[in-house]
Design a protein around this motif. Structure first.
Motif, mmCIF file in Angstrom:
data_model
loop_
_atom_site.group_PDB
_atom_site.id
_atom_site.type_symbol
_atom_site.label_atom_id
_atom_site.label_comp_id
_atom_site.label_asym_id
_atom_site.label_seq_id
_atom_site.Cartn_x
_atom_site.Cartn_y
_atom_site.Cartn_z
ATOM 1 N N GLY A 79 -27.435 3.500 -46.888
ATOM 2 C CA GLY A 79 -28.748 3.113 -46.440
ATOM 3 C C GLY A 79 -29.814 4.062 -46.973
ATOM 4 N N GLN A 80 -31.056 3.786 -46.593
ATOM 5 C CA GLN A 80 -32.182 4.585 -47.078
ATOM 6 C C GLN A 80 -32.277 5.929 -46.387
ATOM 7 O OE1 GLN A 80 -34.340 3.715 -49.678
ATOM 8 N NE2 GLN A 80 -32.696 2.229 -49.963
ATOM 9 N N GLY A 81 -31.668 6.053 -45.235
ATOM 10 C CA GLY A 81 -31.659 7.327 -44.534
ATOM 11 C C GLY A 81 -32.670 7.402 -43.409
ATOM 12 N N THR A 82 -32.343 8.198 -42.419
ATOM 13 C CA THR A 82 -33.251 8.475 -41.303
ATOM 14 C C THR A 82 -33.228 9.974 -41.053
ATOM 15 O OG1 THR A 82 -33.789 7.872 -39.015
ATOM 16 C CG2 THR A 82 -31.445 8.060 -39.547
ATOM 17 N N GLN A 83 -34.386 10.540 -40.818
ATOM 18 C CA GLN A 83 -34.511 11.991 -40.698
ATOM 19 C C GLN A 83 -34.184 12.455 -39.288
ATOM 20 O OE1 GLN A 83 -35.038 14.233 -43.095
ATOM 21 N NE2 GLN A 83 -35.011 15.967 -41.669
ATOM 22 N N CYS A 113 -26.829 1.744 -37.059
ATOM 23 C CA CYS A 113 -26.925 1.127 -38.376
ATOM 24 C C CYS A 113 -26.311 -0.261 -38.309
ATOM 25 C CB CYS A 113 -26.182 1.980 -39.401
ATOM 26 S SG CYS A 113 -26.063 1.250 -41.056
ATOM 27 N N ALA A 114 -27.036 -1.233 -38.840
ATOM 28 C CA ALA A 114 -26.556 -2.614 -38.858
ATOM 29 C C ALA A 114 -26.425 -3.081 -40.302
ATOM 30 C CB ALA A 114 -27.511 -3.519 -38.098
ATOM 31 N N ALA A 115 -25.271 -3.614 -40.634
ATOM 32 C CA ALA A 115 -25.014 -4.111 -41.987
ATOM 33 C C ALA A 115 -25.113 -5.630 -42.017
ATOM 34 C CB ALA A 115 -23.621 -3.675 -42.447
ATOM 35 N N SER A 116 -25.689 -6.127 -43.092
ATOM 36 C CA SER A 116 -25.793 -7.579 -43.256
ATOM 37 C C SER A 116 -25.836 -7.918 -44.739
ATOM 38 C CB SER A 116 -27.048 -8.111 -42.557
ATOM 39 O OG SER A 116 -28.210 -7.554 -43.135
ATOM 40 N N GLY A 117 -25.724 -9.209 -45.036
ATOM 41 C CA GLY A 117 -25.788 -9.635 -46.421
ATOM 42 C C GLY A 117 -24.444 -10.096 -46.939
ATOM 43 N N VAL A 159 -26.665 -6.448 -50.100
ATOM 44 C CA VAL A 159 -26.282 -5.855 -48.816
ATOM 45 C C VAL A 159 -27.479 -5.107 -48.259
ATOM 46 C CG1 VAL A 159 -24.807 -4.127 -47.724
ATOM 47 C CG2 VAL A 159 -23.855 -5.677 -49.447
ATOM 48 N N GLN A 160 -27.653 -5.205 -46.968
ATOM 49 C CA GLN A 160 -28.705 -4.445 -46.304
ATOM 50 C C GLN A 160 -28.093 -3.579 -45.203
ATOM 51 O OE1 GLN A 160 -29.170 -8.114 -46.277
ATOM 52 N NE2 GLN A 160 -29.928 -7.799 -48.366
ATOM 53 N N LEU A 161 -28.568 -2.361 -45.118
ATOM 54 C CA LEU A 161 -28.212 -1.452 -44.030
ATOM 55 C C LEU A 161 -29.506 -1.029 -43.369
ATOM 56 C CD1 LEU A 161 -25.481 0.844 -45.660
ATOM 57 C CD2 LEU A 161 -25.126 -1.028 -44.053
ATOM 58 N N VAL A 162 -29.641 -1.343 -42.098
ATOM 59 C CA VAL A 162 -30.843 -0.988 -41.352
ATOM 60 C C VAL A 162 -30.493 0.115 -40.369
ATOM 61 C CG1 VAL A 162 -32.638 -1.811 -39.808
ATOM 62 C CG2 VAL A 162 -31.761 -3.316 -41.605
ATOM 63 N N GLU A 163 -31.097 1.277 -40.586
ATOM 64 C CA GLU A 163 -30.823 2.461 -39.769
ATOM 65 C C GLU A 163 -31.951 2.684 -38.776
ATOM 66 O OE1 GLU A 163 -28.993 4.954 -43.547
ATOM 67 O OE2 GLU A 163 -31.083 4.309 -43.395
ATOM 68 N N SER A 164 -31.605 3.268 -37.653
ATOM 69 C CA SER A 164 -32.613 3.613 -36.660
ATOM 70 C C SER A 164 -32.121 4.779 -35.830
ATOM 71 C CB SER A 164 -32.916 2.413 -35.754
ATOM 72 O OG SER A 164 -31.759 2.020 -35.049
ATOM 73 N N GLY A 165 -33.056 5.439 -35.158
ATOM 74 C CA GLY A 165 -32.692 6.444 -34.175
ATOM 75 C C GLY A 165 -32.949 7.888 -34.533
ATOM 76 N N GLY A 166 -33.408 8.165 -35.727
ATOM 77 C CA GLY A 166 -33.686 9.563 -36.059
ATOM 78 C C GLY A 166 -34.920 10.062 -35.327
ATOM 79 N N GLY A 167 -35.197 11.352 -35.490
ATOM 80 C CA GLY A 167 -36.380 11.906 -34.856
ATOM 81 C C GLY A 167 -36.310 13.405 -34.731
ATOM 82 N N LEU A 168 -37.211 13.938 -33.929
ATOM 83 C CA LEU A 168 -37.315 15.372 -33.691
ATOM 84 C C LEU A 168 -36.805 15.678 -32.294
ATOM 85 C CD1 LEU A 168 -38.404 18.232 -34.377
ATOM 86 C CD2 LEU A 168 -40.621 17.471 -33.486
ATOM 87 N N VAL A 169 -35.945 16.674 -32.185
ATOM 88 C CA VAL A 169 -35.379 17.049 -30.893
ATOM 89 C C VAL A 169 -35.182 18.557 -30.856
ATOM 90 C CG1 VAL A 169 -32.983 16.734 -31.658
ATOM 91 C CG2 VAL A 169 -33.561 16.454 -29.234
#
Length: 121
Positions: A112-116, A22-26, A2-12
């Motif tokens: 997932g691996q996480g996004t900060q 987050c998109a799940a596949s596999g 299974v793969q989880l691809v996360e995006s969108g973190g950052g500094l605000v």
């Protein structure tokens, strides 16, 4: 696998907004629920928000009214819109998947691996 691809973190800055995706596949037969956990330095990982395949959602008390979780079942994606961010929202945000790999398998959890996310005051 299974793969989880996360995006969108950052500094605000405090009061700002971010959107996590987050998109799940596999090897996924069915998904019961998806969501987001977060972990601040020195603290335990906690559930921020989750949503079932039927669209039922729940939120941590600390984010109610500020965060909104949504899901696209056809694309196996989950998003978290975070508004009115506070410094205490800072931490690693981890996508969570509750699923079956085939019709006879047990329900499993996967992160997932996480996004900060960093919110400055």
């Amino acid at each position: 696998q299974v793969q989880l691809v996360e995006s969108g973190g950052g500094l605000v800055q405090a009061g700002g907004s971010l959107r996590l995706s987050c998109a799940a596949s596999g090897s996924i037969f069915s998904i019961n629920a998806m969501g987001w956990y977060r972990q601040a330095p020195g603290k335990q990982r906690e559930l921020v928000a989750a949503i079932t395949s039927g669209g039922r959602s729940n939120y941590a008390d600390s984010v109610k009214g500020r965060f909104t979780i949504s899901r696209d079942n056809a694309k196996n994606t989950v998003s978290l819109q975070m508004n009115s961010l506070k410094p205490e929202d800072t931490g690693g945000y981890y996508c969570w998947l509750n699923y079956r790999s085939n019709y006879a398998s047990a329900v499993r959890d996967y992160w997932g691996q996480g996004t900060q996310v960093t919110v400055s005051s």
